[in-house]
Design a protein around this motif. Sequence first.
Motif, mmCIF file in Angstrom:
data_model
loop_
_atom_site.group_PDB
_atom_site.id
_atom_site.type_symbol
_atom_site.label_atom_id
_atom_site.label_comp_id
_atom_site.label_asym_id
_atom_site.label_seq_id
_atom_site.Cartn_x
_atom_site.Cartn_y
_atom_site.Cartn_z
ATOM 1 N N UNK A 38 -25.537 -92.886 -30.063
ATOM 2 C CA UNK A 38 -25.900 -91.937 -31.120
ATOM 3 C C UNK A 38 -24.618 -91.520 -31.821
ATOM 4 N N UNK A 39 -24.716 -91.103 -33.090
ATOM 5 C CA UNK A 39 -23.513 -90.853 -33.891
ATOM 6 C C UNK A 39 -22.683 -89.690 -33.352
ATOM 7 N N UNK A 40 -21.369 -89.850 -33.400
ATOM 8 C CA UNK A 40 -20.461 -88.748 -33.107
ATOM 9 C C UNK A 40 -20.142 -88.037 -34.425
ATOM 10 N N UNK A 41 -19.389 -86.967 -34.346
ATOM 11 C CA UNK A 41 -18.945 -86.301 -35.559
ATOM 12 C C UNK A 41 -19.467 -84.895 -35.731
ATOM 13 N N UNK A 42 -20.392 -84.464 -34.904
ATOM 14 C CA UNK A 42 -20.921 -83.115 -35.019
ATOM 15 C C UNK A 42 -20.519 -82.241 -33.851
ATOM 16 N N UNK A 43 -21.227 -81.132 -33.706
ATOM 17 C CA UNK A 43 -21.003 -80.195 -32.611
ATOM 18 C C UNK A 43 -22.362 -79.795 -32.037
ATOM 19 N N UNK A 44 -22.334 -79.204 -30.854
ATOM 20 C CA UNK A 44 -23.601 -78.799 -30.242
ATOM 21 C C UNK A 44 -23.391 -77.607 -29.321
ATOM 22 N N UNK A 45 -24.475 -76.899 -29.075
ATOM 23 C CA UNK A 45 -24.516 -75.822 -28.099
ATOM 24 C C UNK A 45 -25.571 -76.147 -27.053
ATOM 25 N N UNK A 46 -25.300 -75.816 -25.806
ATOM 26 C CA UNK A 46 -26.316 -75.811 -24.765
ATOM 27 C C UNK A 46 -26.627 -74.352 -24.471
ATOM 28 N N UNK A 47 -27.901 -74.012 -24.564
ATOM 29 C CA UNK A 47 -28.293 -72.601 -24.496
ATOM 30 C C UNK A 47 -29.455 -72.394 -23.529
ATOM 31 N N UNK A 48 -29.665 -71.149 -23.164
ATOM 32 C CA UNK A 48 -30.895 -70.684 -22.542
ATOM 33 C C UNK A 48 -31.628 -69.800 -23.543
ATOM 34 N N UNK A 53 -37.877 -79.331 -26.196
ATOM 35 C CA UNK A 53 -38.019 -79.683 -24.791
ATOM 36 C C UNK A 53 -38.515 -78.535 -23.935
ATOM 37 N N UNK A 54 -38.744 -78.806 -22.641
ATOM 38 C CA UNK A 54 -39.355 -77.819 -21.749
ATOM 39 C C UNK A 54 -38.398 -76.767 -21.209
ATOM 40 N N UNK A 55 -37.112 -76.895 -21.500
ATOM 41 C CA UNK A 55 -36.156 -75.939 -20.963
ATOM 42 C C UNK A 55 -35.856 -76.232 -19.499
ATOM 43 N N UNK A 56 -35.126 -75.371 -18.815
ATOM 44 C CA UNK A 56 -34.622 -74.084 -19.306
ATOM 45 C C UNK A 56 -33.390 -74.188 -20.216
ATOM 46 N N UNK A 57 -32.857 -75.432 -20.380
ATOM 47 C CA UNK A 57 -31.675 -75.611 -21.234
ATOM 48 C C UNK A 57 -32.101 -76.266 -22.552
ATOM 49 N N UNK A 58 -31.532 -75.761 -23.621
ATOM 50 C CA UNK A 58 -31.861 -76.272 -24.949
ATOM 51 C C UNK A 58 -30.563 -76.660 -25.658
ATOM 52 N N UNK A 59 -30.543 -77.854 -26.234
ATOM 53 C CA UNK A 59 -29.363 -78.346 -26.931
ATOM 54 C C UNK A 59 -29.581 -78.242 -28.437
#
Length: 391
Positions: free
Chosen positions: A221-231, A246-252
């Motif tokens: 998958x393409x690189x070049x961005x940013x992301x957060x992993x959250x609850x 998605x079902x959680x408990x972690x959301x990207x």
Amino acid sequence: MIARCFIRLIQTHYQDMEISHVLTRRPLNTFSDFPMADRLTNSIDQLVDGADLIVECSGDVFHGTEVIERAFEAGLQVVTVNAELQVTTGSYLAGKGFLTEAEGDQPGSLAALHEEALMMGFKPLVYGNMKGYLNHDPSPEDMAYWAKRQGISVDQTTSFTDGTKVQIEQVIVGNGLGASITQQGLQGLASTNLTETGNLLGMMADRLGQPFVDYVIPAGFPAGGVFLVCRHDDEQREAIEYFKLGPGPYYTLVRPFHLCSLEVGKTVRRVLSGGSVLLNNSIAPTLGVGAIAKRAMRAGELVERGIGGYQFRGEALKLDQHPDHVPIGLLRKTALKRAVEPGQLVTFDDIDILPSRALDIVMQMRAERAENAVPNHSVKNAPAGMAVLDS
């Protein structure tokens, strides 16, 4: 490149703003195709005298520090596209005036995504960067080829390739947003599925007991961005799954682009409209970027540069664990006092540093951290259940 593209953006799309001057250290008669070449100047005084706000995008720790201090003397606010400066002298400067990193480069883009996540009720656990390619010790020939192909400097290409830039970027995010690291140099996990990797990183954050910064190396998958992993709140789980996270408990949460100079205007408008700092290195950082030797070097060997050079690369570290490390941003035209081995973290005992305003600032911050450090007996005598943290 950043200055050229930013100027063109303001000229075309921001009719309520005007570029007053553009500071350069090069002779003014050496420019042929620079936009608004009539606004070029070699004078810092002329730059600040005609401005309401300064955008500092030199990528140079030493020059940038001098310009920002002069801007603060004139009462001006400063927007930077200079993470290298932020992690070297930025914490001192943040205590002296309004200083913010711009949206567009990965740190500012992560800070913007962080603000959006909070407004939606998410709790960030991991602040992630995406690294398209990593080679800790690239050859000068390869870097010259890719620099020419990409239209950027060899120094920049090298700092991107050997991982120094991503370490710098994630340290400013950690300091600015109150996150830590899991290990020196970060994890840098390979990833074929960002959601699955996000779930793993989320579990690591829960075990650590605090948010942390890191990066992934995508494949597929393409690189070049940013992301957060959250609850998020448990009562929102069904709705969030319906919204395809998605079902959680972690959301990207993914921001699949960062458009550098094209986004700087957003931060400039934010500041001129009275908005708060988007991101800086904070006045009380806990993380730094040390210089790691790429190869064995002898005493007396000359060091042309740290960031973007072939002798050292940068690694994120905890300041309280390495109080004597030399910030890689200080390495420029200096010499080793004694031999170093491959993989060695360089300290102030290993190298002579040329006098500069940036060095003065770093030494002052280093002395203040040592003065404010919690003595060992304070930890021993702390009440049960109390954590005593070194600032």
